[in-house]
Design a protein around this motif. Sequence first.
Motif, PDB file in Angstrom:
ATOM      1  N   ALA A  62       0.829  -1.209   0.000  1.00  0.00           N
ATOM      2  CA  ALA A  62       0.000   0.000   0.000  1.00  0.00           C
ATOM      3  C   ALA A  62       0.860   1.254   0.000  1.00  0.00           C
ATOM      4  CB  ALA A  62      -0.930  -0.006   1.211  1.00  0.00           C
ATOM      5  N   ALA A  63       1.990   1.216   0.723  1.00  0.00           N
ATOM      6  CA  ALA A  63       2.904   2.364   0.750  1.00  0.00           C
ATOM      7  C   ALA A  63       3.508   2.608  -0.626  1.00  0.00           C
ATOM      8  CB  ALA A  63       4.001   2.133   1.781  1.00  0.00           C
ATOM      9  N   ALA A  64       3.802   1.528  -1.354  1.00  0.00           N
ATOM     10  CA  ALA A  64       4.399   1.662  -2.686  1.00  0.00           C
ATOM     11  C   ALA A  64       3.463   2.390  -3.642  1.00  0.00           C
ATOM     12  CB  ALA A  64       4.755   0.284  -3.238  1.00  0.00           C
ATOM     13  N   LYS A  65       2.146   2.173  -3.505  1.00  0.00           N
ATOM     14  CA  LYS A  65       1.181   2.875  -4.358  1.00  0.00           C
ATOM     15  C   LYS A  65       1.170   4.371  -4.074  1.00  0.00           C
ATOM     16  CE  LYS A  65      -2.595   0.487  -3.567  1.00  0.00           C
ATOM     17  NZ  LYS A  65      -4.004   0.035  -3.744  1.00  0.00           N
ATOM     18  N   CYS A  66       1.660   4.749  -2.897  1.00  0.00           N
ATOM     19  CA  CYS A  66       1.773   6.172  -2.529  1.00  0.00           C
ATOM     20  C   CYS A  66       3.196   6.691  -2.718  1.00  0.00           C
ATOM     21  CB  CYS A  66       1.337   6.371  -1.083  1.00  0.00           C
ATOM     22  SG  CYS A  66      -0.405   6.002  -0.774  1.00  0.00           S
ATOM     23  N   GLY A  67       4.016   5.934  -3.454  1.00  0.00           N
ATOM     24  CA  GLY A  67       5.363   6.382  -3.804  1.00  0.00           C
ATOM     25  C   GLY A  67       6.404   6.165  -2.740  1.00  0.00           C
ATOM     26  N   MET A  68       6.093   5.391  -1.696  1.00  0.00           N
ATOM     27  CA  MET A  68       7.018   5.229  -0.579  1.00  0.00           C
ATOM     28  C   MET A  68       7.606   3.825  -0.513  1.00  0.00           C
ATOM     29  SD  MET A  68       5.056   7.369   2.454  1.00  0.00           S
ATOM     30  CE  MET A  68       3.404   6.756   2.074  1.00  0.00           C
ATOM     31  N   THR A  69       8.782   3.733   0.108  1.00  0.00           N
ATOM     32  CA  THR A  69       9.439   2.460   0.348  1.00  0.00           C
ATOM     33  C   THR A  69       9.659   2.276   1.845  1.00  0.00           C
ATOM     34  OG1 THR A  69      11.617   3.467   0.049  1.00  0.00           O
ATOM     35  CG2 THR A  69      10.612   2.442  -1.890  1.00  0.00           C
ATOM     36  N   PHE A  70       9.878   1.037   2.253  1.00  0.00           N
ATOM     37  CA  PHE A  70      10.106   0.719   3.660  1.00  0.00           C
ATOM     38  C   PHE A  70      11.410   1.348   4.139  1.00  0.00           C
ATOM     39  CE2 PHE A  70      12.157  -2.043   6.794  1.00  0.00           C
ATOM     40  CZ  PHE A  70      11.191  -2.064   7.798  1.00  0.00           C
ATOM     41  N   LEU A  71      11.354   2.002   5.324  1.00  0.00           N
ATOM     42  CA  LEU A  71      12.550   2.610   5.908  1.00  0.00           C
ATOM     43  C   LEU A  71      13.042   1.833   7.126  1.00  0.00           C
ATOM     44  CD1 LEU A  71      11.737   6.428   5.692  1.00  0.00           C
ATOM     45  CD2 LEU A  71      13.324   5.118   4.282  1.00  0.00           C
ATOM     46  N   TYR A  72      12.179   1.592   8.088  1.00  0.00           N
ATOM     47  CA  TYR A  72      12.611   0.813   9.244  1.00  0.00           C
ATOM     48  C   TYR A  72      11.423   0.387  10.094  1.00  0.00           C
ATOM     49  CZ  TYR A  72      11.956   4.811  12.444  1.00  0.00           C
ATOM     50  OH  TYR A  72      11.427   5.835  13.188  1.00  0.00           O
ATOM     51  N   GLN A  73      11.721  -0.556  10.987  1.00  0.00           N
ATOM     52  CA  GLN A  73      10.768  -0.982  12.015  1.00  0.00           C
ATOM     53  C   GLN A  73      11.524  -1.041  13.342  1.00  0.00           C
ATOM     54  OE1 GLN A  73       8.282  -4.435  11.169  1.00  0.00           O
ATOM     55  NE2 GLN A  73       8.574  -5.182  13.257  1.00  0.00           N
ATOM     56  N   ASP A  74      10.901  -0.540  14.387  1.00  0.00           N
ATOM     57  CA  ASP A  74      11.525  -0.554  15.707  1.00  0.00           C
ATOM     58  C   ASP A  74      10.444  -0.830  16.743  1.00  0.00           C
ATOM     59  OD1 ASP A  74      13.525  -0.449  17.564  1.00  0.00           O
ATOM     60  OD2 ASP A  74      13.803   1.727  17.502  1.00  0.00           O
ATOM     61  N   GLU A  75      10.863  -1.350  17.881  1.00  0.00           N
ATOM     62  CA  GLU A  75       9.873  -1.655  18.906  1.00  0.00           C
ATOM     63  C   GLU A  75      10.478  -1.600  20.299  1.00  0.00           C
ATOM     64  OE1 GLU A  75       8.328  -5.666  18.707  1.00  0.00           O
ATOM     65  OE2 GLU A  75      10.181  -6.378  17.788  1.00  0.00           O
ATOM     66  N   VAL A  76       9.626  -1.364  21.261  1.00  0.00           N
ATOM     67  CA  VAL A  76       9.964  -1.441  22.682  1.00  0.00           C
ATOM     68  C   VAL A  76       9.190  -2.606  23.255  1.00  0.00           C
ATOM     69  CG1 VAL A  76       9.778  -0.299  24.926  1.00  0.00           C
ATOM     70  CG2 VAL A  76      10.428   1.019  22.900  1.00  0.00           C
TER      71      VAL A  76
END
Length: 215
Positions: A62-76
């Motif tokens: 879905a992000a790709a359809k908005c021109g974006m790519t994955f940057l990162y994932q983080d969690e606590v």
Amino acid sequence: MKKSLLLIGLSLLFAVSCNQSNKNGQQKENAEPVETVQQNKGFDLFSAEDFVDLINHNDEAAAAKCGMTFLYQDEVEEDMEGYESVEGDEVYEGDAGFQVVVFGKDIEKGDKLDFGYDLKNTSDHAYYYEVVTATSINQNLCFINQEDANQFYEMLSQKDVIEGERKFSVTKKEYNGGGEYLLLECLDDSNLVFSIDAPVIEEGVFYIISIYQYV
């Protein structure tokens, strides 16, 4: 003799005419193109339909359809200290833990922070989308360019209905304490509702549109 002079005159006239025609042609070739000013007709980086698909799925496709790519994932991680049971009911006194996933356009991941990463734009029209999951789901759409943020929000506010994979009605609202937002209600699922806040600037860098999913 007169006939010869006439022929010479006609020849000179033809030569002058050809020379003038060549000059006119060169002037047209050398002339700078006239700029046509096109009025900006609104936000065009991605569509309202792709946006509602993004806030429903929160994934890379879905992000790709908005021109974006994955940057990162983080969690606590969840802190179970302080967890206890009172009369059979579970009472949680520790940290619930949370996770963030970020997608971006013309955004670079910088240094690691205590939570997440520093983000730097590589163009004047950069933007990113983050999903923060804890006890609820909160999303933020963040623009480096104020005009882009305002145009996107205005584009959404002009809609009565947005037809992505799911159809949403759009209603402009105001908070009791002031401030405008848009209420998106799914016409296919009465339990699926989002509120979209008007853009605000955060830390003097990105213009933030906050998105809250009602649960």
